[in-house]
Motif scaffolding. Sequence first.
Motif, PDB file in Angstrom:
ATOM      1  N   VAL A   1       0.861  -1.188   0.000  1.00  0.00           N
ATOM      2  CA  VAL A   1       0.000   0.000   0.000  1.00  0.00           C
ATOM      3  C   VAL A   1       0.896   1.237   0.000  1.00  0.00           C
ATOM      4  CG1 VAL A   1      -1.834   1.224   1.211  1.00  0.00           C
ATOM      5  CG2 VAL A   1      -1.732  -1.280   1.305  1.00  0.00           C
ATOM      6  N   ASN A   2       0.687   2.075  -1.007  1.00  0.00           N
ATOM      7  CA  ASN A   2       1.553   3.239  -1.186  1.00  0.00           C
ATOM      8  C   ASN A   2       1.026   4.426  -0.376  1.00  0.00           C
ATOM      9  OD1 ASN A   2       3.177   5.298  -2.125  1.00  0.00           O
ATOM     10  ND2 ASN A   2       3.048   4.687  -4.278  1.00  0.00           N
ATOM     11  N   CYS A   3       1.710   4.718   0.722  1.00  0.00           N
ATOM     12  CA  CYS A   3       1.367   5.892   1.550  1.00  0.00           C
ATOM     13  C   CYS A   3       2.576   6.817   1.617  1.00  0.00           C
ATOM     14  CB  CYS A   3       0.914   5.444   2.944  1.00  0.00           C
ATOM     15  SG  CYS A   3       0.217   6.780   3.931  1.00  0.00           S
ATOM     16  N   ASP A   4       3.286   6.929   0.483  1.00  0.00           N
ATOM     17  CA  ASP A   4       4.463   7.806   0.487  1.00  0.00           C
ATOM     18  C   ASP A   4       4.036   9.274   0.477  1.00  0.00           C
ATOM     19  OD1 ASP A   4       7.380   7.830   0.467  1.00  0.00           O
ATOM     20  OD2 ASP A   4       7.109   8.955  -1.383  1.00  0.00           O
ATOM     21  N   GLU A   5       2.988   9.552  -0.262  1.00  0.00           N
ATOM     22  CA  GLU A   5       2.344  10.889  -0.295  1.00  0.00           C
ATOM     23  C   GLU A   5       3.301  12.078  -0.142  1.00  0.00           C
ATOM     24  OE1 GLU A   5      -1.138  12.134   2.405  1.00  0.00           O
ATOM     25  OE2 GLU A   5      -1.995  11.889   0.421  1.00  0.00           O
ATOM     26  N   SER A   6       4.213  12.193  -1.095  1.00  0.00           N
ATOM     27  CA  SER A   6       5.178  13.315  -1.034  1.00  0.00           C
ATOM     28  C   SER A   6       4.934  14.371  -2.099  1.00  0.00           C
ATOM     29  CB  SER A   6       6.605  12.776  -1.204  1.00  0.00           C
ATOM     30  OG  SER A   6       6.862  11.757  -0.279  1.00  0.00           O
ATOM     31  N   GLU A   7       3.922  14.168  -2.931  1.00  0.00           N
ATOM     32  CA  GLU A   7       3.642  15.123  -4.008  1.00  0.00           C
ATOM     33  C   GLU A   7       3.177  16.455  -3.398  1.00  0.00           C
ATOM     34  OE1 GLU A   7       3.810  14.390  -7.348  1.00  0.00           O
ATOM     35  OE2 GLU A   7       3.081  16.368  -7.929  1.00  0.00           O
ATOM     36  N   PRO A   8       3.883  17.569  -3.671  1.00  0.00           N
ATOM     37  CA  PRO A   8       3.426  18.845  -3.095  1.00  0.00           C
ATOM     38  C   PRO A   8       1.966  19.122  -3.436  1.00  0.00           C
ATOM     39  CG  PRO A   8       5.592  19.082  -4.092  1.00  0.00           C
ATOM     40  CD  PRO A   8       5.105  17.718  -4.468  1.00  0.00           C
ATOM     41  N   GLY A   9       1.200  19.563  -2.455  1.00  0.00           N
ATOM     42  CA  GLY A   9      -0.223  19.850  -2.660  1.00  0.00           C
ATOM     43  C   GLY A   9      -1.118  18.656  -2.401  1.00  0.00           C
ATOM     44  N   THR A  10      -0.540  17.536  -1.998  1.00  0.00           N
ATOM     45  CA  THR A  10      -1.322  16.309  -1.811  1.00  0.00           C
ATOM     46  C   THR A  10      -1.241  15.859  -0.352  1.00  0.00           C
ATOM     47  OG1 THR A  10      -0.734  15.709  -4.058  1.00  0.00           O
ATOM     48  CG2 THR A  10      -1.622  13.953  -2.681  1.00  0.00           C
ATOM     49  N   PHE A  11      -2.392  15.803   0.304  1.00  0.00           N
ATOM     50  CA  PHE A  11      -2.366  15.435   1.727  1.00  0.00           C
ATOM     51  C   PHE A  11      -3.659  14.726   2.108  1.00  0.00           C
ATOM     52  CE2 PHE A  11      -3.165  19.887   0.843  1.00  0.00           C
ATOM     53  CZ  PHE A  11      -4.373  20.159   1.450  1.00  0.00           C
ATOM     54  N   LYS A  12      -4.122  13.839   1.222  1.00  0.00           N
ATOM     55  CA  LYS A  12      -5.398  13.150   1.418  1.00  0.00           C
ATOM     56  C   LYS A  12      -5.242  11.799   2.115  1.00  0.00           C
ATOM     57  CE  LYS A  12      -5.053  10.948  -3.088  1.00  0.00           C
ATOM     58  NZ  LYS A  12      -5.190   9.546  -2.796  1.00  0.00           N
TER      59      LYS A  12
ATOM     60  N   LEU B   1      -9.014  35.041  -9.095  1.00  0.00           N
ATOM     61  CA  LEU B   1      -8.256  33.806  -9.334  1.00  0.00           C
ATOM     62  C   LEU B   1      -7.281  34.034 -10.485  1.00  0.00           C
ATOM     63  CD1 LEU B   1      -7.990  30.659  -8.901  1.00  0.00           C
ATOM     64  CD2 LEU B   1      -9.700  30.427 -10.715  1.00  0.00           C
ATOM     65  N   LYS B   2      -6.052  33.505 -10.299  1.00  0.00           N
ATOM     66  CA  LYS B   2      -5.076  33.626 -11.392  1.00  0.00           C
ATOM     67  C   LYS B   2      -4.819  32.270 -12.053  1.00  0.00           C
ATOM     68  CE  LYS B   2      -0.549  35.595 -12.381  1.00  0.00           C
ATOM     69  NZ  LYS B   2       0.472  36.462 -11.780  1.00  0.00           N
ATOM     70  N   ALA B   3      -4.644  31.239 -11.233  1.00  0.00           N
ATOM     71  CA  ALA B   3      -4.291  29.925 -11.798  1.00  0.00           C
ATOM     72  C   ALA B   3      -4.524  28.832 -10.763  1.00  0.00           C
ATOM     73  CB  ALA B   3      -2.824  29.923 -12.215  1.00  0.00           C
ATOM     74  N   VAL B   4      -4.578  27.591 -11.247  1.00  0.00           N
ATOM     75  CA  VAL B   4      -4.661  26.434 -10.340  1.00  0.00           C
ATOM     76  C   VAL B   4      -3.742  25.336 -10.870  1.00  0.00           C
ATOM     77  CG1 VAL B   4      -6.143  24.596  -9.411  1.00  0.00           C
ATOM     78  CG2 VAL B   4      -7.070  26.901  -9.674  1.00  0.00           C
ATOM     79  N   ILE B   5      -2.923  24.780  -9.993  1.00  0.00           N
ATOM     80  CA  ILE B   5      -2.213  23.541 -10.331  1.00  0.00           C
ATOM     81  C   ILE B   5      -3.189  22.438  -9.930  1.00  0.00           C
ATOM     82  CG2 ILE B   5      -0.200  22.098  -9.920  1.00  0.00           C
ATOM     83  CD1 ILE B   5       1.371  24.590  -9.187  1.00  0.00           C
ATOM     84  N   PRO B   6      -3.666  21.623 -10.905  1.00  0.00           N
ATOM     85  CA  PRO B   6      -4.861  20.827 -10.614  1.00  0.00           C
ATOM     86  C   PRO B   6      -4.694  19.543  -9.824  1.00  0.00           C
ATOM     87  CG  PRO B   6      -4.221  20.565 -12.916  1.00  0.00           C
ATOM     88  CD  PRO B   6      -3.274  21.566 -12.321  1.00  0.00           C
ATOM     89  N   GLY B   7      -3.549  18.843  -9.964  1.00  0.00           N
ATOM     90  CA  GLY B   7      -3.526  17.504  -9.344  1.00  0.00           C
ATOM     91  C   GLY B   7      -2.227  17.145  -8.680  1.00  0.00           C
ATOM     92  N   GLY B   8      -1.745  18.007  -7.773  1.00  0.00           N
ATOM     93  CA  GLY B   8      -0.403  17.833  -7.237  1.00  0.00           C
ATOM     94  C   GLY B   8       0.556  18.591  -8.134  1.00  0.00           C
TER      95      GLY B   8
ATOM     96  N   LEU C   1      -5.428  14.942 -14.031  1.00  0.00           N
ATOM     97  CA  LEU C   1      -6.090  15.024 -12.716  1.00  0.00           C
ATOM     98  C   LEU C   1      -5.117  14.678 -11.582  1.00  0.00           C
ATOM     99  CD1 LEU C   1      -8.986  15.578 -11.608  1.00  0.00           C
ATOM    100  CD2 LEU C   1      -9.225  13.112 -11.423  1.00  0.00           C
ATOM    101  N   GLY C   2      -4.117  13.846 -11.904  1.00  0.00           N
ATOM    102  CA  GLY C   2      -3.093  13.485 -10.919  1.00  0.00           C
ATOM    103  C   GLY C   2      -3.696  12.969  -9.638  1.00  0.00           C
ATOM    104  N   THR C   3      -3.250  13.532  -8.508  1.00  0.00           N
ATOM    105  CA  THR C   3      -3.742  13.109  -7.199  1.00  0.00           C
ATOM    106  C   THR C   3      -4.987  13.883  -6.779  1.00  0.00           C
ATOM    107  OG1 THR C   3      -2.428  14.783  -6.101  1.00  0.00           O
ATOM    108  CG2 THR C   3      -1.387  12.623  -6.399  1.00  0.00           C
ATOM    109  N   GLY C   4      -5.394  14.877  -7.592  1.00  0.00           N
ATOM    110  CA  GLY C   4      -6.541  15.707  -7.218  1.00  0.00           C
ATOM    111  C   GLY C   4      -6.189  16.779  -6.192  1.00  0.00           C
TER     112      GLY C   4
END
Length: 420
Positions: free
Chosen positions: A81-92, A279-286, A314-317
């Motif tokens: 089970v991958n719980c590395d969760e190191s992608e910036p913006g991802t904390f789910k 709003l200027k921009a959104v990085i969408p998925g990490g 969509l990446g990690t959302g």
Amino acid sequence: MIEDVKLVSQKFDISNAHTLEVALLHGAYGSIEKLFALTPQEVSGIVDQSGLRGKGGGGASAGEKWKLMPLGEDKPSFLVVNCDESEPGTFKDRQIIIKDPHLLIEGIIATCYAIQAHHAYIYIRGEYKPFADILQGAIDEAYQAGYLGKGIFSKDFDVDVTIHRGAGAYICGEKSALLESLEGKRGHPRLKPHQKECEWYFGNPTLVNNVETIASVPYIVQNGSDAYRQYGTPQSPGTLLFALSGHVNRRGVYEAQFGIKMIDYINHYGGGIRGGKKLKAVIPGGASTTILRADEVMEARLDYESMRAMGSSLGTGGMIVMDEDTNMVEALKNLLEFYRHESCGQCTPCRDGSGWVDTIIGNLLKGKASMSDLDKTLAIANTMDGKTICVFAPALADVIRGFVTKFRSEFEAYIRKSKR
Ligand SMILES: Cc1cc2nc3c(=O)[nH]c(=O)nc-3n(C[C@H](O)[C@H](O)[C@H](O)COP(=O)(O)O)c2cc1C
Ligand code: SF4
């Protein structure tokens, strides 16, 4: 109007739901009876029909991956089970392991049964030590209750679960680097096989899935594939725990169906842009997904196909929201420092390219770059595509191209200012 749907986050708002006592009061392990009434192949079939897609960033079909696992082999099978969760913006994923760890354990039991594995490893990022402790507490409780170990739930089936803490390398989230690390080696991604096959842990067949993917399984086993498919879109069924950070009023993790409009999500859950700004921009998925301008955000829908059609993913959302005051040159520099540091160094275009672009953008901020340097960043990004062992480098190329082409005038303004 957004309909609130909670398939994975049902117990997130219940206090002490991480304990077995409270979790049981709220339906934990409710899928187990149904699980053991089915054959392993039937469980895989239900997951396949549900259309469940991997929630670690790639969106691969979970059912198709499970079918690659050989049943009835001499060699033991493993679940990782991958719980590395190191992608910036991802904390789910951390929300699951601290708020409802028994849901993850229940999903692990179902998945192990389907692929006939008797040992699951949870690979968790090193910095998540306090969260790993909560998860370990739940695992200990499950052992004491007879839900893990030998003959679980008085059935002829054994499951052991071991937490393995990483040492803080982003690349160890990539599944083959993760397995190298789990085998005690340096976390370097492996070369990809020529055809589709399972992963290998010490030469044994292994399934690697993200925490949220596994935590989605109990709902599907208990309620059936059609129940899951009633949410989301035909190709992206179900829900995702989207993480929202940056310049919004309410940052956090909120579960939603695939396919809803991104701007509706930001307004409904995030309470709009902080301080009434534009709003200027959104990085969408990490961080590793192509940035969207505000006009693109207005059109964007939160599913794999729509995001791909927009030239992003969509990446990690994990959405990072930026308001009108955001300096895009500094924002890119911040990301480049991360990628330069985290490249594992095996491939020249990634190892050297990430450093070169970081240096050029650093020079640009110091007023020491020319227009041709800006074009050089795009040329370097183009060398990163399709020539590396893993997708770290192509993803970085998309990040660079997104910032430099969509916000080029801001980069050029720095150069012009320095020439005055
Ligand atoms: C650089 C890189 C970092 C990754 N980090 C993670 C991670 O932290 N967590 C994760 O679940 N998947 C991560 N992935 C994706 C995994 O390689 C793999 O596809 C995933 O764990 C499979 O699970 P899923 O199909 O359930 O999503 C990463 C991929 C790359 C290329
Ligand atoms: S692309 Fe980068 S991170 Fe991936 S294997 Fe090559 S050097 Fe390592």
